[in-house]
Design a protein around this motif. Structure first.
Motif, PDB file in Angstrom:
ATOM      1  N   TRP A 247       0.870  -1.083  -0.110  1.00 51.73           N
ATOM      2  CA  TRP A 247       0.170   0.013   0.032  1.00 51.73           C
ATOM      3  C   TRP A 247       0.721   1.381   0.025  1.00 51.73           C
ATOM      4  CZ3 TRP A 247      -2.671   2.567   4.779  1.00 51.73           C
ATOM      5  CH2 TRP A 247      -3.738   3.460   4.173  1.00 51.73           C
ATOM      6  N   SER A 248       0.476   2.226  -0.638  1.00 56.27           N
ATOM      7  CA  SER A 248       1.344   3.365  -0.956  1.00 56.27           C
ATOM      8  C   SER A 248       0.486   4.639  -1.159  1.00 56.27           C
ATOM      9  CB  SER A 248       2.400   3.421  -2.112  1.00 56.27           C
ATOM     10  OG  SER A 248       3.244   4.279  -2.085  1.00 56.27           O
ATOM     11  N   LYS A 249      -0.729   4.849  -0.525  1.00 58.79           N
ATOM     12  CA  LYS A 249      -1.470   6.014  -0.544  1.00 58.79           C
ATOM     13  C   LYS A 249      -0.810   7.204   0.098  1.00 58.79           C
ATOM     14  CE  LYS A 249      -5.887   8.012   0.825  1.00 58.79           C
ATOM     15  NZ  LYS A 249      -7.039   7.999   1.795  1.00 58.79           N
ATOM     16  N   TYR A 250      -0.043   6.814   1.098  1.00 57.54           N
ATOM     17  CA  TYR A 250       0.529   8.291   1.692  1.00 57.54           C
ATOM     18  C   TYR A 250       2.085   8.283   1.104  1.00 57.54           C
ATOM     19  CZ  TYR A 250      -3.435   8.235   4.285  1.00 57.54           C
ATOM     20  OH  TYR A 250      -4.776   8.209   4.575  1.00 57.54           O
ATOM     21  N   GLY A 251       2.475   7.466   0.040  1.00 55.33           N
ATOM     22  CA  GLY A 251       4.026   7.383  -0.247  1.00 55.33           C
ATOM     23  C   GLY A 251       4.814   6.404   0.821  1.00 55.33           C
ATOM     24  N   GLN A 252       4.246   5.754   1.578  1.00 56.62           N
ATOM     25  CA  GLN A 252       5.118   4.748   2.376  1.00 56.62           C
ATOM     26  C   GLN A 252       5.973   3.954   1.695  1.00 56.62           C
ATOM     27  OE1 GLN A 252       1.439   5.022   2.171  1.00 56.62           O
ATOM     28  NE2 GLN A 252       0.972   3.356   3.439  1.00 56.62           N
ATOM     29  N   LEU A 253       5.787   3.580   0.360  1.00 55.57           N
ATOM     30  CA  LEU A 253       6.787   2.668  -0.323  1.00 55.57           C
ATOM     31  C   LEU A 253       8.170   3.698  -0.769  1.00 55.57           C
ATOM     32  CD1 LEU A 253       4.505   0.714  -2.528  1.00 55.57           C
ATOM     33  CD2 LEU A 253       5.126   0.160  -0.178  1.00 55.57           C
ATOM     34  N   GLY A 254       8.092   4.852  -0.972  1.00 57.65           N
ATOM     35  CA  GLY A 254       9.133   5.734  -1.012  1.00 57.65           C
ATOM     36  C   GLY A 254       9.404   5.730  -2.748  1.00 57.65           C
ATOM     37  N   HIS A 255       8.709   5.424  -3.582  1.00 60.95           N
ATOM     38  CA  HIS A 255       9.087   5.373  -4.904  1.00 60.95           C
ATOM     39  C   HIS A 255       8.667   6.608  -5.895  1.00 60.95           C
ATOM     40  CE1 HIS A 255      10.180   1.297  -4.208  1.00 60.95           C
ATOM     41  NE2 HIS A 255       8.952   1.058  -4.025  1.00 60.95           N
ATOM     42  N   GLY A 256       8.446   7.791  -5.171  1.00 56.40           N
ATOM     43  CA  GLY A 256       8.211   9.122  -5.670  1.00 56.40           C
ATOM     44  C   GLY A 256       6.740   9.232  -6.212  1.00 56.40           C
ATOM     45  N   ASP A 257       6.023   8.332  -5.786  1.00 55.74           N
ATOM     46  CA  ASP A 257       4.671   8.390  -6.182  1.00 55.74           C
ATOM     47  C   ASP A 257       3.533   8.003  -5.140  1.00 55.74           C
ATOM     48  OD1 ASP A 257       4.574   5.558  -6.416  1.00 55.74           O
ATOM     49  OD2 ASP A 257       5.183   5.749  -8.587  1.00 55.74           O
ATOM     50  N   PHE A 258       2.628   7.691  -5.247  1.00 60.12           N
ATOM     51  CA  PHE A 258       1.560   7.078  -4.471  1.00 60.12           C
ATOM     52  C   PHE A 258       0.801   5.802  -5.096  1.00 60.12           C
ATOM     53  CE2 PHE A 258       1.959  11.610  -3.779  1.00 60.12           C
ATOM     54  CZ  PHE A 258       2.225  11.821  -2.518  1.00 60.12           C
ATOM     55  N   GLU A 259       1.431   5.074  -5.670  1.00 61.33           N
ATOM     56  CA  GLU A 259       0.849   3.799  -6.534  1.00 61.33           C
ATOM     57  C   GLU A 259       1.291   2.572  -5.686  1.00 61.33           C
ATOM     58  OE1 GLU A 259      -1.042   3.976  -8.878  1.00 61.33           O
ATOM     59  OE2 GLU A 259      -0.930   6.191  -8.754  1.00 61.33           O
ATOM     60  N   ASP A 260       0.575   1.741  -5.508  1.00 60.64           N
ATOM     61  CA  ASP A 260       0.738   0.246  -5.033  1.00 60.64           C
ATOM     62  C   ASP A 260       1.751  -0.646  -5.799  1.00 60.64           C
ATOM     63  OD1 ASP A 260      -1.007   1.259  -3.115  1.00 60.64           O
ATOM     64  OD2 ASP A 260      -2.703  -0.373  -3.734  1.00 60.64           O
ATOM     65  N   PHE A 261       2.480  -1.401  -5.165  1.00 61.99           N
ATOM     66  CA  PHE A 261       3.283  -2.411  -5.781  1.00 61.99           C
ATOM     67  C   PHE A 261       3.163  -3.719  -5.382  1.00 61.99           C
ATOM     68  CE2 PHE A 261       5.781   1.163  -6.845  1.00 61.99           C
ATOM     69  CZ  PHE A 261       6.235   1.121  -8.329  1.00 61.99           C
ATOM     70  N   LEU A 262       2.814  -4.696  -6.246  1.00 63.68           N
ATOM     71  CA  LEU A 262       2.215  -6.062  -5.713  1.00 63.68           C
ATOM     72  C   LEU A 262       3.392  -6.933  -5.939  1.00 63.68           C
ATOM     73  CD1 LEU A 262      -0.724  -6.462  -8.145  1.00 63.68           C
ATOM     74  CD2 LEU A 262      -0.658  -5.188  -6.000  1.00 63.68           C
ATOM     75  N   VAL A 263       4.805  -6.542  -6.062  1.00 58.60           N
ATOM     76  CA  VAL A 263       6.000  -7.340  -6.022  1.00 58.60           C
ATOM     77  C   VAL A 263       7.187  -6.253  -5.312  1.00 58.60           C
ATOM     78  CG1 VAL A 263       5.401  -9.038  -7.805  1.00 58.60           C
ATOM     79  CG2 VAL A 263       6.483  -6.951  -8.450  1.00 58.60           C
ATOM     80  N   GLY A 280       8.788  -0.365   9.775  1.00 58.13           N
ATOM     81  CA  GLY A 280       7.848   0.512   9.152  1.00 58.13           C
ATOM     82  C   GLY A 280       6.629   0.789  10.285  1.00 58.13           C
ATOM     83  N   GLY A 281       5.965   1.844   9.895  1.00 52.14           N
ATOM     84  CA  GLY A 281       4.932   2.450  10.923  1.00 52.14           C
ATOM     85  C   GLY A 281       3.374   1.969  10.192  1.00 52.14           C
ATOM     86  N   TRP A 282       2.547   2.748  10.948  1.00 51.94           N
ATOM     87  CA  TRP A 282       1.304   2.673  10.251  1.00 51.94           C
ATOM     88  C   TRP A 282       1.326   2.859   8.777  1.00 51.94           C
ATOM     89  CZ3 TRP A 282      -3.623   5.454  12.519  1.00 51.94           C
ATOM     90  CH2 TRP A 282      -4.898   4.796  11.992  1.00 51.94           C
ATOM     91  N   ARG A 283       1.883   3.965   8.437  1.00 51.05           N
ATOM     92  CA  ARG A 283       1.715   4.523   7.127  1.00 51.05           C
ATOM     93  C   ARG A 283       3.166   5.199   6.856  1.00 51.05           C
ATOM     94  NH1 ARG A 283      -4.001   7.909   7.870  1.00 51.05           N
ATOM     95  NH2 ARG A 283      -5.372   5.965   8.962  1.00 51.05           N
ATOM     96  N   HIS A 284       4.230   4.920   7.569  1.00 54.82           N
ATOM     97  CA  HIS A 284       5.679   5.759   7.012  1.00 54.82           C
ATOM     98  C   HIS A 284       6.463   4.559   7.188  1.00 54.82           C
ATOM     99  CE1 HIS A 284       5.708   6.021  11.454  1.00 54.82           C
ATOM    100  NE2 HIS A 284       7.215   6.151  11.348  1.00 54.82           N
ATOM    101  N   SER A 285       7.730   4.903   6.790  1.00 50.43           N
ATOM    102  CA  SER A 285       8.814   3.985   6.798  1.00 50.43           C
ATOM    103  C   SER A 285      10.071   4.797   7.027  1.00 50.43           C
ATOM    104  CB  SER A 285       8.923   3.344   5.444  1.00 50.43           C
ATOM    105  OG  SER A 285       7.736   2.803   4.856  1.00 50.43           O
ATOM    106  N   MET A 286      10.957   3.700   7.770  1.00 53.38           N
ATOM    107  CA  MET A 286      12.248   4.272   8.065  1.00 53.38           C
ATOM    108  C   MET A 286      13.436   3.429   7.690  1.00 53.38           C
ATOM    109  SD  MET A 286      12.607   7.344   9.758  1.00 53.38           S
ATOM    110  CE  MET A 286      11.040   8.391  10.102  1.00 53.38           C
TER     111      MET A 286
END
Length: 437
Positions: A247-263, A280-286
């Motif tokens: 899930w990346s609604k809040y940019g928590q994947l860090g890829h410069g967008d808000f898109e989900d990635f399945l792999v 990993g936090g609720w919707r943030h990452s470190m």
């Protein structure tokens, strides 16, 4: 421990924090086998349901040789090495404490089913726990509505059960999200199971899995670390590259967008960094690098990314510390973050409404702020309050929807929900699993 925590010691000794862990709205620190809690409700282990605004010694575990501590959303676990005993406390619904029932526990109690077992690591999710033994075996317990226990069913388990799917496989470490679980084996294989709606299992689809399933090899890389956010997953390869998915609604994947990635998808922004720790936090990452630099990204409404603003970040941003201190350890809570620097100072930032930042107040903070009482450059843990300290008074009850800002049941990509992406305001809807009766 005579006089401990009251300032009555004739020769108070300085201590250092060796381990930190953050939950939904509470924090725990381990000082050479002395356990402290700060935050709210029974998950602090102080024998009551009161908040503590400053770190307080958990008296029930003094002298128990505690070597590790892990926070779930609303519960906590601690492991005694010499006693070969796991303890748990906090909210008990769905059997998350492993005591054979769903009762809440306000002080540490032994998980009798695991007594005598040498445990290497514990991971706690929202309402479930997973334990890895020194022999690489895995046991799980708690809520299981999406198969996050990996037992092949969707029935909750009030007691630890062995995950049979890992028979003959040596598991190195596990991670637990809200309703999904991940694991890395000694051979570098990555597994996912449980709730997979946003691709957070890394298996290329949005289906749940009731038993662990191996994630296809990514660029031929072997994985050595894994961490789960609420609905996203982070992993690090043997070449120190970082991958995220889900899930990346809040940019928590860090890829410069808000898109989900399945792999698993490599985080290009940090490809020139050697990553040694992730959280990993609720919707943030470190992510922490080998040279002590800390990077954060994702949801930042309360300043939990720690970069001085309250704007969501869809790409990693370096978190700055006073005097350019290097970071040695990191832990994400749901809406706050903890860090230990090489100078043995403890910092926290993000949501502070329940005292989980340990600063003696309930104020949010969007940059790292030192926890004076725990830090070497502060009081160096010389004067610690004990569990006999009265909780703060005048506490106002907050509804589950207000307390957790629950994410609504969103439509998956391809369907139009009308909800904003990034920095959007969630609709506060009650989460029935948190409504206490």
């Amino acid at each position: 421990m005579e006089g401990e925590g009251s300032g009555g010691e004739s020769n108070p000794q300085a201590r250092e924090v060796v381990l930190i862990s953050a939950g939904a709205s509470h924090s725990v620190a381990l000082l050479y086998h002395l356990l402290l809690g700060t935050g709210e409700d029974g998950q602090l282990g102080h024998g009551d349901a009161g908040d503590r605004l400053l770190p307080t010694v958990i008296g029930a575990l003094v002298g128990q040789d505690i070597v590790s501590v892990t926070c779930g959303a609303d519960h906590t676990t601690a492991y005694s090495e010499s006693g070969l005993q796991l303890y748990s406390w906090g909210w008990g619904d769905f059997g998350r404490l492993g005591h054979g029932n769903s009762s809440d526990v306000f002080s540490p109690q032994p998980v009798k089913a695991l007594q005598g077992i040498k445990i290497k690591q514990i991971a706690c999710g929202d309402s479930h726990c997973v334990a890895v033994t020194m022999e690489g075996k895995v046991q799980s317990w708690g809520r299981n509505q999406n198969g996050q226990l990996g037992l092949g069913t969707t029935e909750d388990s009030l007691l630890p059960q062995k995950i049979q799917a890992f028979e003959g496989i040596f598991v190195k470490m596990v991670a637990a999200g809200a309703e999904h679980t991940a694991a890395v084996t000694e051979d570098g294989d990555l597994y996912g199971w449980g709730w997979g709606r946003y691709g957070n299992l890394g298996l290329g689809d949005r289906d749940d899995r009731l038993i662990p399933e191996k994630v296809s090899a990514v660029d031929g890389q072997k994985m050595i670390l894994v961490a789960c956010g609420w609905r996203h997953t982070i992993t690090v390869s043997s070449s120190s590259n970082l991958y995220t998915y889900g899930w990346s609604k809040y940019g928590q994947l860090g890829h410069g967008d808000f898109e989900d990635f399945l792999v698993p998808h490599r985080l290009e922004a940090l490809c020139d960094k050697s990553i040694t720790q992730i959280s990993g936090g609720w919707r943030h990452s470190m992510a922490l690098t080998s040279d002590g630099e800390l990077y954060g990204w994702g949801w930042n409404k309360f300043g939990q990314v720690g970069v001085g603003d309250n704007v969501d970040h869809c790409s990693p941003v370096q978190v700055k510390f006073p005097e350019e201190q290097k970071v040695a350890q990191i832990s994400c809570g749901w809406r706050h973050t903890l860090a230990v620097t090489e100078r043995k100072n403890i910092f926290s930032w993000g949501r502070g409404t329940s005292g989980q930042l340990g600063h003696g107040n309930t104020i949010d903070c969007n940059t790292p702020k030192i926890i004076e009482i725990l830090s070497k450059d502060g009081n160096a843990c010389k004067q610690m309050e004990s569990s006999t300290t009265e909780p703060i008074s005048g506490k106002v009850w907050v509804s589950p929807s207000e307390r957790y800002a629950i994410v609504p049941d969103e439509t998956v990509p391809g369907q139009h929900s009308g909800l904003p992406r990034g920095n959007g305001n969630d609709v506060n809807v009650p989460d029935v699993k948190r409504v206490r009766t």
